[in-house]
Design a protein around this motif. Structure first.
Motif, PDB file in Angstrom:
ATOM      1  N   ASP A 334      48.893  39.529  -9.468  1.00 46.81           N
ATOM      2  CA  ASP A 334      49.643  38.350  -9.880  1.00 46.81           C
ATOM      3  C   ASP A 334      51.056  38.711 -10.327  1.00 46.81           C
ATOM      4  N   PHE A 335      51.628  39.785  -9.743  1.00 43.27           N
ATOM      5  CA  PHE A 335      52.969  40.179 -10.163  1.00 43.27           C
ATOM      6  C   PHE A 335      54.036  39.201  -9.672  1.00 43.27           C
ATOM      7  N   LEU A 336      53.665  38.292  -8.751  1.00 42.41           N
ATOM      8  CA  LEU A 336      54.520  37.163  -8.356  1.00 42.41           C
ATOM      9  C   LEU A 336      53.668  35.908  -8.316  1.00 42.41           C
ATOM     10  N   LEU A 337      54.289  34.755  -8.496  1.00 41.89           N
ATOM     11  CA  LEU A 337      53.573  33.495  -8.385  1.00 41.89           C
ATOM     12  C   LEU A 337      53.188  33.239  -6.934  1.00 41.89           C
ATOM     13  N   ASN A 338      52.061  32.572  -6.766  1.00 36.17           N
ATOM     14  CA  ASN A 338      51.590  32.175  -5.431  1.00 36.17           C
ATOM     15  C   ASN A 338      51.625  33.344  -4.454  1.00 36.17           C
TER      16      ASN A 338
END
Length: 422
Positions: A334-338
């Protein structure tokens, strides 16, 4: 964002490739493959108004004048309304192309073989083309009024359900060709079909005594097949089981043996289910890769409600969860959204490269070690984002002989190849 100017560190865009690491591909590009000399082969033909072609690119990303007419060859496939989806490079240097028939009620899929120079191999199938038809599948196996999907993203049965196109793989042991597709019938919904062809394009009737096996998710469910990988003397298929109500899926892997039977020694009775837990999470596998030691890495997407996370898990050759990677549990990135991972490769040196989209639809690449940790030597933090003006969705990724990562990206109808240093 990833900076490319003068940067030669792992995870940087390769400045020797195209314009700062990016090459605009010919219109209607559908698939790419890496050749042993680090050149690329590009398959085009997603429109009935466009011819089916293969283009060869140099290591620098330019059209290769030594191939065909200025780097391109038109494939003379005619007959019915055929489109293409995948190209695969064989060990002997030839190519396999997988495709499908266009239309509202398609009944044909096909595989053709090209020689090194891009010309049809007339010894394969019928004049270079092997055709797979719904009538070849017994009605008792798939129900009445069966039909193939007409395109890789055709919506079927329930609003909100979309299914990927056919997959293709070849065994290095015996040159058998595996090909999977989706089939729909009113009586049984969406099922998967796994075919096996002989190296000459003929149906291998020794596979499940029919040349194919139907993969059914069971009563009240549909199936999505999004990955196919030959594993020793068997074959792995993966994707997601989808409920008839259209809710998102449960990720799975199944193994079939040389006879076309479910391999009961793999996972639990031949199937590995990626646990979703009790928090409403749903998952699907998009890609499977194998290490030299036989480890299986599966990646995809998982999430709750409308939030996506990248799914990554490592299995032992027998389908058990590898206890070293993330302590035997699926990893949710989850280091970036979506975020979601659509492709995976095992890199030389025991690292796992995944690529996908996140943070607004941009191309993302990340590198993990075999413990499940992001590798900070890749891009400084373990992951990089291709910083372009427009977002690109990832369709596939390949590893070159010199350890670079080539990603096929898509924006509308325009495709690009992005190459990262490894």
């Amino acid at each position: 964002m990833n900076q490319i100017s003068g940067n030669t560190a792992a995870g940087s865009l390769d400045p020797s490739f195209g314009h700062g690491g990016v090459v605009a591909l010919p219109n209607w590009a559908r698939s790419i493959a890496v050749l042993p000399n680090n050149k690329l082969i590009v398959l085009t033909g997603a429109s009935l108004q466009e011819p089916i072609t293969v283009a060869q690119l140099t290591e620098a990303g330019a059209l290769d004048p030594s191939f065909g007419d200025g780097g391109m060859v038109e494939v003379p496939v005619t007959g019915y309304r055929m489109l293409v989806s995948h190209i695969l490079v064989l060990r002997n240097g030839n190519y396999l192309i997988a495709g499908y028939e266009s239309g509202t009620a398609p009944t044909r899929k096909y595989v053709c073989q090209l020689l090194k120079n891009g010309q049809l191999d007339k010894t394969f199938g019928e004049e270079g083309l092997a055709t797979i038809q719904v009538p070849d599948i017994a009605v008792a196996d798939v129900g009445q009024r069966a039909r193939f999907f007409s395109s890789p993203e055709q919506k079927l049965t329930t609003d909100g359900i979309y299914f990927a196109g056919e997959q293709i793989a070849v065994s290095e042991q015996d040159a058998k060709i595996y090909f999977c597709a989706h089939v729909y019938s009113e009586t049984r919904g969406v099922e998967g079909v796994l075919f096996r062809l002989n190296s000459d394009g003929s149906s291998d009737t020794g596979f499940n005594d029919r040349g194919y096996v139907v993969i059914s998710p069971g009563t009240g469910s549909n199936i999505r097949l999004t990955s196919l990988m030959v594993q020793g003397d068997g074959v792995l298929v993966g994707g997601g089981f989808i409920s008839a109500t259209g809710s998102r899926e449960v990720a799975f892997l199944k193994r079939y043996d040389q006879r076309g039977k479910v391999d009961s020694s793999f996972g639990e009775g031949g199937t590995v289910i990626i646990p979703n837990g009790a928090d409403g999470r749903t998952s699907v596998i998009y890609s499977v890769a194998l290490s030299d030691s036989g480890l299986i890495v599966a990646c995809g997407e998982s999430g709750k409600t409308d939030e996506k996370e990248g799914l990554l898990t490592v299995l032992n050759p027998n389908g058990s969860f590898n206890l070293i990677f993330n302590q035997g549990q699926p990893l949710y990135a989850d280091f970036l959204l979506n975020l979601f991972f659509s492709t995976s490769v095992f890199q030389h040196g025991g690292k796992i490269i995944v690529s996908g989209s996140g943070g607004g639809g941009y191309v993302v690449a990340a590198r993990y070690d075999l413990f499940g940790n992001l590798d900070p030597t890749f891009g400084g933090k373990g992951w990089v984002v291709h910083d372009s003006i427009v977002a690109l969705a990832v369709e596939s990724s390949e590893l070159t002989a010199d350890n670079k990562i080539v990603v096929l990206g898509k924006r509308s109808l325009q495709k690009s190849a992005v190459r990262y240093l490894g």
